[in-house]
Design a protein around this motif. Structure first.
Motif, PDB file in Angstrom:
ATOM      1  N   GLN A 614      -6.312   5.804   1.592  1.00 25.02           N
ATOM      2  CA  GLN A 614      -5.569   5.774   0.194  1.00 25.02           C
ATOM      3  C   GLN A 614      -4.764   8.002  -0.198  1.00 25.02           C
ATOM      4  O   GLN A 614      -6.730   8.213  -0.969  1.00 25.02           O
ATOM      5  CB  GLN A 614      -5.835   5.124  -1.062  1.00 25.02           C
ATOM      6  N   ASN A 638      -1.545   6.206  -4.709  1.00 20.36           N
ATOM      7  CA  ASN A 638      -0.988   5.195  -3.246  1.00 20.36           C
ATOM      8  C   ASN A 638      -0.026   5.881  -2.967  1.00 20.36           C
ATOM      9  O   ASN A 638       1.309   5.281  -2.709  1.00 20.36           O
ATOM     10  CB  ASN A 638      -0.861   4.092  -3.382  1.00 20.36           C
ATOM     11  N   ARG A 660       2.756   2.314  -4.408  1.00 25.69           N
ATOM     12  CA  ARG A 660       3.096   3.839  -4.504  1.00 25.69           C
ATOM     13  C   ARG A 660       3.302   3.644  -6.003  1.00 25.69           C
ATOM     14  O   ARG A 660       4.098   2.707  -6.445  1.00 25.69           O
ATOM     15  CB  ARG A 660       4.403   4.691  -4.294  1.00 25.69           C
TER      16      ARG A 660
END
Length: 670
Positions: A614, A638, A660
């Motif tokens: 991450q 992310n 994301r």
């Protein structure tokens, strides 16, 4: 971006090997302003917490890590993971300990929700406007509950003012997020009129179903993709506080209301409506008697309710908890070199989980719980060695409704902790702590007997469960001064009569009858002896100053049931690095966390979580206008859009974390 999957031992050895070089590189013995821990009797700073290893999130660091849930907010801290039950419910897990073994406080008082009883229950605390969040373990935890075997988290929002400000101050923030189309606004303000302190805080947060990188269930090509169904959240809270502040101390009260509405991302598509009202009283009196330096009085009354509803809005189960907690804590003047606190704590609760349509005790019968406890925590220096000791005696009763047919249970709990810190060089310390802590079984563990819609389980308690007893030993090394600082912890925890939920794979209908097509899976509350051991290491350079900063960290823990494999929901081994740069009005950061594959499963678990990396980033710019400070910020979470499944989540095989996510916002301090 590729990361080699090195064993935890290599990560710690690499960190340790870097220490002499980093120390040699120091050209500045900078002493940074300490951050004070509220949940200790000693007003200790974070850097002195070897006996109670602590992390304090405050200021920009807290705002950057703030998530939709308390678990998400704390999930990257050393030794802390999260239960991750979708976007609406996630609780911190400390060193592999979850549920009632981790106590959640707000301003030093229990939040009195039901989040410790099941992973789908949200933490009913107003952390969105928190001034700081503290993570503590060790002797100080005995001040707040024998059941805090894993530790405690204290959310500090200072809703009851303790000082008079010369002018009104406050903070307002607005932020929007891309992955869940989220919108959030928070506000807090403090002021004074004569000797009356005033406080106001409010927050609203709304998110839609969040985006995921791939399939919700990687083993099912027909499962959802794009967005995780039923992962929405709606949350609002409002708090008011007032107090009279004088040279002798303060006395005040506050009231808070919280509404939380969130989806459960399972095939059943249930959702939860949560409502909580809370009233608090807080008093501090300086030097009330010649041999006492202070007395603290606290009272908290909570009216909590949440309803689990079916997709069409039909109420299924009502969870209610009405609780009253009182605390009196006295700090004595130094006595023969010892300083510390002692006190008395009581809790009364009335909890139930009833069928919404009939009021029948289909899940958990109405149960009255009472506890009364006395505690003592002391500290003394013997030359370069500081000794800390704590003890707590507690009586707990669970009294179910007579119609349930269950018997009343009573438990006597005795917990203590003893530790020492040796400062063998200026700024360097070595600590050793031993603690014994006991926990009474919760109401749900004793008396469950029905379907739980949100977890799709048919829970069956055991009214004969006995108390848990944890014996923990911990060794700590720490450097607390200069630009370069580091710490390392080793711990071994042996738990007798460890209580855990054990699923059988048998599916049943809503009455508990065996049914191959039933929507509920049997889950039994069981006991067995357990061992949890692990290690943590962290090194940092210039975390709070201008210019470059860096932090490297690693943690691991292993939990097993003796003779029956691994403990369920154990965290993965993790390591990572945080980079930062601050100059003038600009502040930026990059965080990389790598979690290894977690295939150490309990005998009834089937899904091993794959490794993931991450990557998060932040950028902010601030500008002062007189006494007002304006901050624009951007957060990216992310960045690699990884399919992240955390091993501590019951839903890891069907509910990944969000993909994301870009967060943009503005904050005003005045």
């Amino acid at each position: 971006m590729e990361f080699q999957r090195t064993p935890m031992a290599r990560a710690i050895m690499a960190t340790a090997a870097a220490l002499p070089l980093a120390a040699f590189a120091q050209t500045d013995t900078q002493t940074l302003a300490p951050v004070v821990v509220h949940a200790t009797p000693f007003s200790a700073s974070e850097d002195s917490q070897i006996l109670t290893p602590a992390k304090i999130l405050t200021g920009n660091e807290l705002r950057d890590k703030l998530g939709n849930t308390l678990g998400e907010t704390l999930s990257h801290e050393l030794g802390v993971s999260a239960s991750a039950f979708g976007a609406g419910a996630s609780r911190p897990i400390i060193r592999g300990m979850e549920g009632p073994r981790v106590k959640i406080l707000q301003n030093g008082m229990s939040v009195s929700d039901v989040s410790s009883l099941s992973n789908d229950h949200a933490v009913a605390a107003d952390f969105g406007t928190a001034r700081q969040i503290e993570i503590l373990r060790g002797p100080a935890a005995l001040l707040y509950g024998s059941g805090a075997i894993g530790g405690l988290v204290n959310i500090v929002n200072e809703r009851i003012p303790t000082m008079l400000l010369p002018r009104p101050t406050g903070e307002a923030e607005v932020r929007a997020s891309s992955a869940d189309r989220g919108k959030a606004f928070s506000f807090s303000a403090d002021g004074a009129a004569g000797k009356i302190g005033l406080h106001l805080d409010a927050q609203t947060n709304e998110t839609d179903d969040y985006r995921i990188p791939g399939l919700a269930n990687p083993a099912d090509p027909a499962s959802a993709s794009g967005r995780l169904p039923n992962s929405f959240t709606r949350r609002q809270n409002l708090g008011l506080g007032i107090s009279h502040v004088d040279d002798w101390g303060h006395i005040g009260a506050s009231i808070g209301v919280l509404d939380d509405h969130y989806g459960i991302p399972t095939d059943e598509r249930a959702y939860i409506d949560l409502h909580k009202k809370r009233f608090d009283v807080d008093g501090l009196f300086h030097e009330p008697l010649p041999w006492l330096s202070s007395i603290k009085l606290k009272l908290g009354a909570t009216d909590y309710r949440h309803t689990e509803k079916e997709p069409d809005g039909t109420p299924a189960t009502d969870f209610l908890n009405r609780a009253v907690e009182t605390r009196i804590e006295a700090t004595h003047v130094p006595l023969a070199g010892w300083q510390g606190s002692f006190g008395l704590q009581t809790e009364y609760g009335n909890y139930s989980a009833l069928a919404a349509d009939t009021g029948a005790p289909n899940a958990v019968p109405k149960t009255r719980s009472t506890s009364i406890a006395g505690f003592l925590v002391e500290e003394r220096d013997f030359g370069p060695v500081r000794v800390s000791a704590g003890a707590r005696l507690e009586s707990v009763k669970r009294d179910p409704d007579a119609a349930s047919g269950f018997a009343q249970r009573s438990f006597t709990l005795a917990s203590y902790s003893l530790g020492s810190l040796w400062q063998f060089m200026p700024g360097y310390g070595a600590g050793l702590t031993y603690s014994l802590a006991q926990r009474a079984p919760s109401t749900e563990e004793l008396y469950s007997g029905g379907p739980h819609e949100s977890t799709a389980t048919f829970d069956i308690g055991d009214s004969a469960l006995t108390k848990e007893t944890s014996r923990n030993i911990e060794l700590s090394l720490q450097k607390t001064e200069g630009l370069v600082r580091w710490k390392a912890n080793l711990f071994h925890n042996q738990v007798s009569n460890f209580i855990y939920g054990r699923t059988t794979g048998v599916t049943v209908d809503e009455d508990g009858g065996a049914d191959p097509t039933g929507e509920f899976t049997q889950r039994f509350w069981s006991q067995g002896d357990a061992v949890i051991h692990g290690a943590e290491a962290e090194i940092s350079y210039n975390l709070r100053g201008e210019g470059w900063s860096v932090r490297g960290f690693a943690d691991t823990s292993r939990g097993r049931l003796e003779g029956n494999g691994s403990l369920p929901l154990q965290p993965a081994t993790r390591y990572g690095i945080d980079l930062g740069y601050r100059q003038g009005a600009w502040r930026s950061g990059l965080s990389v966390l790598h979690a290894q594959r977690q295939d150490r499963l309990a005998s009834f678990e089937t899904f091993a979580t794959p490794a993931y990396t991450q990557v998060d980033a932040n950028l902010s710019w601030k500008k002062k206008y007189g006494s007002t400070r304006l901050t624009w910020f951007a957060l990216a979470k992310n960045l690699l859009n990884e399919d992240i499944r955390v091993s501590t989540s019951i839903l890891r095989d069907r509910a990944p974390l969000a993909g994301r996510n870009l967060v943009l916002g503005m904050r005003v301090n005045f």
